[in-house]
Design an enzyme around this catalytic site. Structure first.
Site, short mmCIF file in Angstrom:
data_model
loop_
_atom_site.label_atom_id
_atom_site.label_comp_id
_atom_site.label_asym_id
_atom_site.label_seq_id
_atom_site.Cartn_x
_atom_site.Cartn_y
_atom_site.Cartn_z
N TYR A 31 0.83 -1.21 0.00
CA TYR A 31 0.00 0.00 0.00
C TYR A 31 0.86 1.25 0.00
CZ TYR A 31 0.80 1.07 4.98
OH TYR A 31 1.36 1.41 6.18
N LYS A 145 6.44 -1.76 2.09
CA LYS A 145 5.21 -1.22 2.68
C LYS A 145 4.08 -2.22 2.47
CE LYS A 145 3.18 3.37 3.31
NZ LYS A 145 3.31 3.43 4.75
N GLU A 177 12.30 2.95 14.12
CA GLU A 177 11.37 4.01 13.65
C GLU A 177 10.19 3.99 14.61
OE1 GLU A 177 9.70 3.18 9.76
OE2 GLU A 177 9.82 1.02 10.09
N LEU A 201 11.01 1.61 7.19
CA LEU A 201 10.44 2.08 5.93
C LEU A 201 11.13 3.40 5.59
CD1 LEU A 201 8.09 1.58 3.83
CD2 LEU A 201 6.98 3.47 5.02
N1 PDD Z 1 2.75 5.30 7.37
N2 PDD Z 1 7.42 4.17 8.95
C1 PDD Z 1 6.28 3.45 8.99
C2 PDD Z 1 6.28 2.14 9.69
C3 PDD Z 1 5.12 3.98 8.38
O1 PDD Z 1 3.98 3.26 8.39
C4 PDD Z 1 5.16 5.25 7.76
C5 PDD Z 1 3.97 5.86 7.08
C6 PDD Z 1 6.38 5.95 7.76
C7 PDD Z 1 6.52 7.30 7.10
O2 PDD Z 1 6.47 7.18 5.70
P1 PDD Z 1 5.96 8.38 4.79
O3 PDD Z 1 6.73 9.59 5.17
O4 PDD Z 1 6.26 7.91 3.42
O5 PDD Z 1 4.48 8.55 5.05
C8 PDD Z 1 7.50 5.37 8.36
C9 PDD Z 1 1.56 5.73 6.68
C10 PDD Z 1 1.32 7.19 6.74
C11 PDD Z 1 0.40 4.87 7.17
O6 PDD Z 1 0.61 3.68 7.30
O7 PDD Z 1 -0.70 5.40 7.36
#
Ligand code: PDD
Length: 277
Positions: A31, A145, A177, A201
């Site tokens: 996703y 992801k 993270e 991620l």
């Molecule tokens: N999540 N790390 C994890 C485990 C995440 O699920 C996310 C983002 C990030 C940040 O990634 P980005 O800057 O590309 O949004 C880091 C999204 C927002 C979610 O699962 O809703």
């Protein structure tokens, strides 16, 4: 806001999950959550590149080309007239009789996308927020992801139960993270964040912050740091789509730095806000 994208058609939203969709049964899919600010996508190409990479890593072929997906997403934002929010997009390995191994090659992956209103966390951005620590019990391909988010769900629930915005993961001594965001610390004017490897991620917001630090001449290193480093940091902040840049002023019971958003974090936050205008 009622239209959704299924494969390459935009249609009215309806209840449609097949009980044998592999995303539903196995979490067998990937996703993206893509930010929309003032009707415009934020770093759409980077999100789609990451989607392509996630697909490749789990040997999933996307149902359409990246350029077709991009066009369809742009149309979806337009027909739903989304101004502030996100697009959620997922691709599962499709609908097939339930066996763990991959279904036959004529099984079509299922792509679904919809829009969702979402404001940035302005109050937390301005005043800071709290986080809790929790053990990182995820698998060793956190760079993909995938739809498998149970450890992240449990961690975020722990945060909510402690009235915190995030749960920060540690593996051994090392901070990786957070449940849905990347973590940064500032110590002696140097910014540190975990390297982009299989333990995290590689966030799109994270990448933006790296380039902003470069522009602002802020010294940044992609280097692992420990829980002790985190608790003794001058500043801590987390980044993610639509959460943007949120200063963390308390972790568990420990106040971070002065207990209010720090100078470096504010600089980065202001530069980030300017970049989405
Ligand atoms: N999540 N790390 C994890 C485990 C995440 O699920 C996310 C983002 C990030 C940040 O990634 P980005 O800057 O590309 O949004 C880091 C999204 C927002 C979610 O699962 O809703």
């Amino acid at each position: 806001m009622n239209k959704i994208l299924i494969n390459d058609s935009i249609m009215e939203r309806k209840k449609m999950i097949d009980i044998e969709d592999r995303g539903y049964q196995f979490g067998d899919g990937i996703y993206e959550v893509i930010g929309v600010y003032q009707g415009k996508f934020f770093m759409l190409d980077e999100h789609l590149e990451r989607l392509e990479r996630s697909a490749r890593e789990i040997q999933l072929s996307l149902p359409s080309s990246i350029s077709e997906i991009k066009e369809n997403l742009m149309e979806l934002v337009q027909v739903n007239n989304l101004q502030e929010g996100v697009i959620y997009l997922q691709v599962s390995r499709g609908v097939a009789e339930r066996w763990h191994y991959f279904p036959s090659s004529d099984t079509k992956p299922v792509l679904v996308a919809y829009t969702k209103l979402e404001e940035t966390m302005r109050e937390e951005e301005d005043n800071g927020a709290t986080a809790v620590l929790t053990e990182d019990i995820r698998w060793l391909r956190c760079d993909i992801k995938t739809l498998n988010l149970l450890p992240n769900v449990l961690a975020k629930q722990k945060a909510v139960e402690h009235k915190a915005v995030e749960a920060i993961f540690y593996r051994g001594d090392v901070v990786t993270e957070a449940s849905a965001s990347n973590v940064f610390i500032v110590k002696n004017n140097e910014v540190l964040t975990h390297p982009a490897n299989h333990y995290i991620l590689n966030g799109i917001t994270r990448r933006k912050v790296l380039s902003l630090c470069d522009d602002l001449n802020i010294n940044l290193q992609e280097k692992a740091f420990t829980v002790k480093d985190l608790l003794e940091a001058d500043e801590v902040f987390v980044t993610a789509t639509k959460l943007d840049v949120v200063p963390i002023i308390k972790v568990d019971q420990q106040t971070i730095g002065t207990g209010s958003p720090g100078r470096t974090t504010k600089k980065i936050l202001h530069a980030f806000r300017a970049s989405i205008k």
